[in-house]
Design a protein around this motif. Structure first.
Motif, PDB file in Angstrom:
ATOM      1  N   GLU A 166      -6.943   0.362 -17.082  1.00  0.00           N
ATOM      2  CA  GLU A 166      -6.549   1.581 -16.369  1.00  0.00           C
ATOM      3  C   GLU A 166      -5.226   1.345 -15.636  1.00  0.00           C
ATOM      4  O   GLU A 166      -5.128   0.463 -14.787  1.00  0.00           O
TER       5      GLU A 166
ATOM      6  N   GLY B 139      -2.036   2.134 -13.044  1.00  0.00           N
ATOM      7  CA  GLY B 139      -1.936   2.671 -11.696  1.00  0.00           C
ATOM      8  C   GLY B 139      -0.596   2.326 -11.094  1.00  0.00           C
ATOM      9  O   GLY B 139       0.269   1.725 -11.757  1.00  0.00           O
ATOM     10  N   PRO B 140      -0.354   2.674  -9.836  1.00  0.00           N
ATOM     11  CA  PRO B 140       0.901   2.292  -9.176  1.00  0.00           C
ATOM     12  C   PRO B 140       1.104   0.783  -9.251  1.00  0.00           C
ATOM     13  O   PRO B 140       0.185   0.005  -9.008  1.00  0.00           O
TER      14      PRO B 140
ATOM     15  N   SER C 244       1.739  -0.763 -12.066  1.00  0.00           N
ATOM     16  CA  SER C 244       1.606  -1.146 -13.466  1.00  0.00           C
ATOM     17  C   SER C 244       2.909  -0.869 -14.224  1.00  0.00           C
ATOM     18  O   SER C 244       3.631   0.074 -13.911  1.00  0.00           O
TER      19      SER C 244
ATOM     20  N   ALA D 219      -0.786   8.365 -13.579  1.00  0.00           N
ATOM     21  CA  ALA D 219      -1.488   7.370 -12.763  1.00  0.00           C
ATOM     22  C   ALA D 219      -0.534   6.589 -11.863  1.00  0.00           C
ATOM     23  O   ALA D 219      -0.968   5.742 -11.090  1.00  0.00           O
TER      24      ALA D 219
ATOM     25  N   ALA E 126       2.165   4.685 -12.992  1.00  0.00           N
ATOM     26  CA  ALA E 126       2.733   3.497 -13.633  1.00  0.00           C
ATOM     27  C   ALA E 126       4.172   3.739 -14.069  1.00  0.00           C
ATOM     28  O   ALA E 126       4.607   4.878 -14.264  1.00  0.00           O
TER      29      ALA E 126
END
Length: 326
Positions: free
Chosen positions: A140, A142-143, A145, A167, A169
């Motif tokens: 998953e 997210g910030p 990534s 998300a 990224a």
């Protein structure tokens, strides 16, 4: 009704546009007046005579296709009358019949199409969308990534780029040629790179300014996967869901021990969990689209041009999900 039929396994030219008898829904089934039918690389493999994941070899003649969207126009015994006239999308599973003006489906498999989607977009989500939701389960974003998506102009790639961006990224989308990279850029990737250019990995490294990638969502394999995986930092993940660069028949994925993870098939379903994992993923994809977080790209062909759609898909001449429209 008019439909596409396959009488003999072989090239795309064996798909013929014919008049066939209208199907009738049985108990617990509905009939759908098809507005869009999804085309998948697996359809092409089955057309050539491969068995793929099917429990039994394909019986000929057949009407190919397993993803349809449209309007319910007839009900079988035991089906709630409230379904009549509703816009629906359904994956037919192992039962073919989608490349047609009419198709039958079990009522338990139906989903109502969200108001903000047309039939072609809904078809993209019921097959390609559910696969994308299955893939992101394993890493998953997210910030913080940094996600690399090969084949980012394709049906799955388009959705992976959107999902990762939403998300938080940083997303690098790879595609072949300037037309496709322009689409990837327009889809929201922070960087769109042409992987047919020899120095493309250096462009990615320069853009990231020394930051390593954290995830590669790979459906391509081959040299592209090898170079993309080299961008990963310690602890990075190489999520493998296909290897189109190696061909459907004889190819093998590019894998790095301790880094790569193959996620198609039972592994994806086990991760999704629940009594009906496929439906769980379908619901998730449709919910993301209804909320405006996923907007599938669609490459449309008339139903009568199914053979051309297969040729274009196999030669990588398409972008987004390939859909036939009666």
């Amino acid at each position: 009704m008019r439909a596409i039929r396959l009488h003999t396994f072989g090239p795309a030219e064996n798909l013929t546009y014919e008049e066939v008898e209208d199907p009738r829904p049985g108990p617990g089934q509905v009939r759908v007046a098809v507005r869009a039918a999804g085309v998948h690389l697996l359809d092409a493999a089955l057309r050539e005579g491969m068995r793929g994941p099917l429990p039994e070899p394909t019986a000929l003649p057949t009407v190919p296709g397993r993803e349809v969207a449209g309007v319910v126009d007839a009900l079988g015994d035991g089906v709630d009358a409230a379904w009549l006239g509703r816009r629906v999308v359904v994956h037919l599973g192992f039962v073919p019949g989608g490349y047609a003006e009419l198709a039958v489906a079990d009522v338990t498999r139906l989903h109502e199409i969200p108001p903000n989607l047309d039939a072609a977009q809904a078809v993209a989500l019921i097959g390609t969308g559910r696969t994308a939701m299955g893939i992101v389960q394993f890493a998953e974003p997210g910030p913080g990534s940094v996600v690399v998506v090969p084949a980012a102009a394709g049906g799955i790639g388009t959705l992976l780029v959107q999902y990762a961006r939403n998300a938080g990224a940083t997303v690098v989308g790879l595609a072949g040629g300037p037309r496709k990279t322009a689409l990837v850029r327009a889809n929201g990737a922070d960087l769109a790179v042409d992987y047919t250019e020899p120095a493309w990995p250096e462009k990615v490294r320069a853009h990231l300014g020394g930051r390593p990638a954290t995830t590669v969502f790979d459906g391509v394999g081959g040299d592209v996967a090898r170079e993309a995986t080299a961008l990963l930092g310690p602890g990075g993940r190489h999520i493998v869901f296909g290897w189109s660069a190696e061909g459907l028949r004889d190819g093998t994925p590019y894998l790095v021990e301790g880094v790569s993870e193959q996620v198609l098939g039972p592994v994806m379903l086990e991760r999704a969990g629940g009594p009906d994992p496929l439906r769980t993923l379908e619901l998730r994809a449709l919910a993301e689209a209804a909320a405006g977080r996923l907007a599938p790209a669609v490459h449309r062909f008339p139903l009568s041009e199914a053979a051309e759609a297969h040729r274009a898909l196999q030669s990588r001449g398409t972008t987004g999900k390939v859909v036939l429209e009666p």
